[in-house]
Design an enzyme around this catalytic site. Sequence first.
Site, PDB file in Angstrom:
ATOM      1  N   ARG A   1      59.030   2.753  47.692  1.00  0.00           N
ATOM      2  CA  ARG A   1      58.930   4.119  47.139  1.00  0.00           C
ATOM      3  C   ARG A   1      59.579   5.135  48.091  1.00  0.00           C
ATOM      4  O   ARG A   1      60.193   6.095  47.646  1.00  0.00           O
ATOM      5  CB  ARG A   1      57.462   4.528  46.893  1.00  0.00           C
ATOM      6  CG  ARG A   1      56.668   3.648  45.966  1.00  0.00           C
ATOM      7  CD  ARG A   1      57.128   3.583  44.533  1.00  0.00           C
ATOM      8  NE  ARG A   1      58.281   2.826  44.159  1.00  0.00           N
ATOM      9  CZ  ARG A   1      58.353   1.500  43.914  1.00  0.00           C
ATOM     10  NH1 ARG A   1      57.304   0.737  44.052  1.00  0.00           N
ATOM     11  NH2 ARG A   1      59.479   0.933  43.534  1.00  0.00           N
TER      12      ARG A   1
ATOM     13  N   ASP B   1      56.781  -8.757  36.527  1.00  0.00           N
ATOM     14  CA  ASP B   1      57.722  -7.888  37.242  1.00  0.00           C
ATOM     15  C   ASP B   1      58.967  -8.685  37.625  1.00  0.00           C
ATOM     16  O   ASP B   1      58.911  -9.906  37.767  1.00  0.00           O
ATOM     17  CB  ASP B   1      57.086  -7.363  38.549  1.00  0.00           C
ATOM     18  CG  ASP B   1      56.066  -6.256  38.301  1.00  0.00           C
ATOM     19  OD1 ASP B   1      56.021  -5.699  37.193  1.00  0.00           O
ATOM     20  OD2 ASP B   1      55.318  -5.937  39.251  1.00  0.00           O
TER      21      ASP B   1
ATOM     22  N   ARG C   1      60.622  -4.574  29.701  1.00  0.00           N
ATOM     23  CA  ARG C   1      60.594  -3.291  30.419  1.00  0.00           C
ATOM     24  C   ARG C   1      61.943  -3.144  31.128  1.00  0.00           C
ATOM     25  O   ARG C   1      62.351  -4.050  31.865  1.00  0.00           O
ATOM     26  CB  ARG C   1      59.490  -3.266  31.466  1.00  0.00           C
ATOM     27  CG  ARG C   1      59.544  -2.022  32.368  1.00  0.00           C
ATOM     28  CD  ARG C   1      58.821  -2.221  33.709  1.00  0.00           C
ATOM     29  NE  ARG C   1      57.399  -2.412  33.557  1.00  0.00           N
ATOM     30  CZ  ARG C   1      56.669  -3.107  34.439  1.00  0.00           C
ATOM     31  NH1 ARG C   1      57.223  -3.682  35.501  1.00  0.00           N
ATOM     32  NH2 ARG C   1      55.378  -3.264  34.252  1.00  0.00           N
TER      33      ARG C   1
END
Length: 320
Positions: free
Chosen positions: A302, A130, A182
């Site tokens: 989020r 990540d 990604r």
Amino acid sequence: MLRSILIYLSKAVWARNIMTKWSFSWRVASRFVAGDKQEDAINAIADLNSKGINATLDHLGENVTNLDEASAATQEIIEMLERIERARVVAGVSVKLSQIGILLSESLCEENLRKILEKAKELKNFVRIDMEDSPFTEVTLKLFRRMIQAGYKDTVGVVIQAYLYRSEEDVKRLMKEGARVRLCKGAYNEPPEIAFPEKSGVDQNFDQIVKILLDGALQNGSIKISPDGKIPPIPAIGTHDQKRIEYTKQYVDMIGLSKDALEFQMLYGIRRDLQEQLAKQGYPVRVYVPYGTEWYPYFVRRLAERPANLWFFLTNFVKK
Ligand SMILES: Cc1cc2nc3c(=O)[nH]c(=O)nc-3n(C[C@H](O)[C@H](O)[C@H](O)COP(=O)(O)OP(=O)(O)OC[C@H]3O[C@@H](n4cnc5c(N)ncnc54)[C@H](O)[C@@H]3O)c2cc1C
């Protein structure tokens, strides 16, 4: 403004101490987190797999400043790779360098990363590193390249954030190296000196990088997702934004790239309808499945992405 405050709160220990004591916080967070145990994660993956969707598993945790915690996180990720194999589910893992010791020392982090990659290679699985906030960008790319040179080219991939100005050049170079990437928009607070401050700028740059990634996939021989679904193709388009997804699909058609030479990626609990729709249309789809007790910073990021989530959270607070 609201986004910046929430991202600040995601790192604030005092806010974490307050929020994680409220049981309703977990009730709301559990929309985005598969559970706190390994078993919860495996069950969530099996459910996704039954719908033709693959996964990448994230053992939650970041900004570790203690040697034992960094070793424990490394061990947990290795165990999960073994458990994925035993459970015969289709999933790789995603790791954050700040979870496995980058804040302690680069060499310790490299050693931990290498242990994880060695296990993944042995099991013919895949690890995505990540991308965290900008103080980590350079070192993340450095360690990623070191792992490629060490023989893990088909075992490891990296993440690029469309909000950073530097990303276009980074991706051009990564495509020359045949790296698996990604692409996502970026989830942290970054200053306007290094990142697009407006959503429109980020979206435009996202589409621009999609083109470079898809052209790169074609030039690198249209490598397809592995038949068992574990090793991803070169481009992974990580977004829930329908416009970005439509743009990607149109560009794929235009250049004649095979559908299984890219994959779409989304987060657990977000736009399940879209995840299933894309899978039915024949695109590989991978869902990022987080689990574990360290859910606070992930959850607050989020909330920051969508004001409606914050209202949902506050409504639950009133009802508690
Ligand atoms: C698989 C995957 C891996 C990621 N890895 C990283 C990483 O390594 N580093 C990093 O910085 N960021 C990462 N991200 C997060 C990413 O940077 C964005 O913050 C996040 O995906 C939201 O952006 P979006 O592309 O969905 O577009 P947005 O424009 O933010 O959202 C588009 C639409 O998606 C839906 N949506 C988006 N977010 C939410 C949400 N939280 N709740 C409910 N609905 C939502 C809404 O319908 C919204 O209108 C990752 C994202 C994905 C999908």
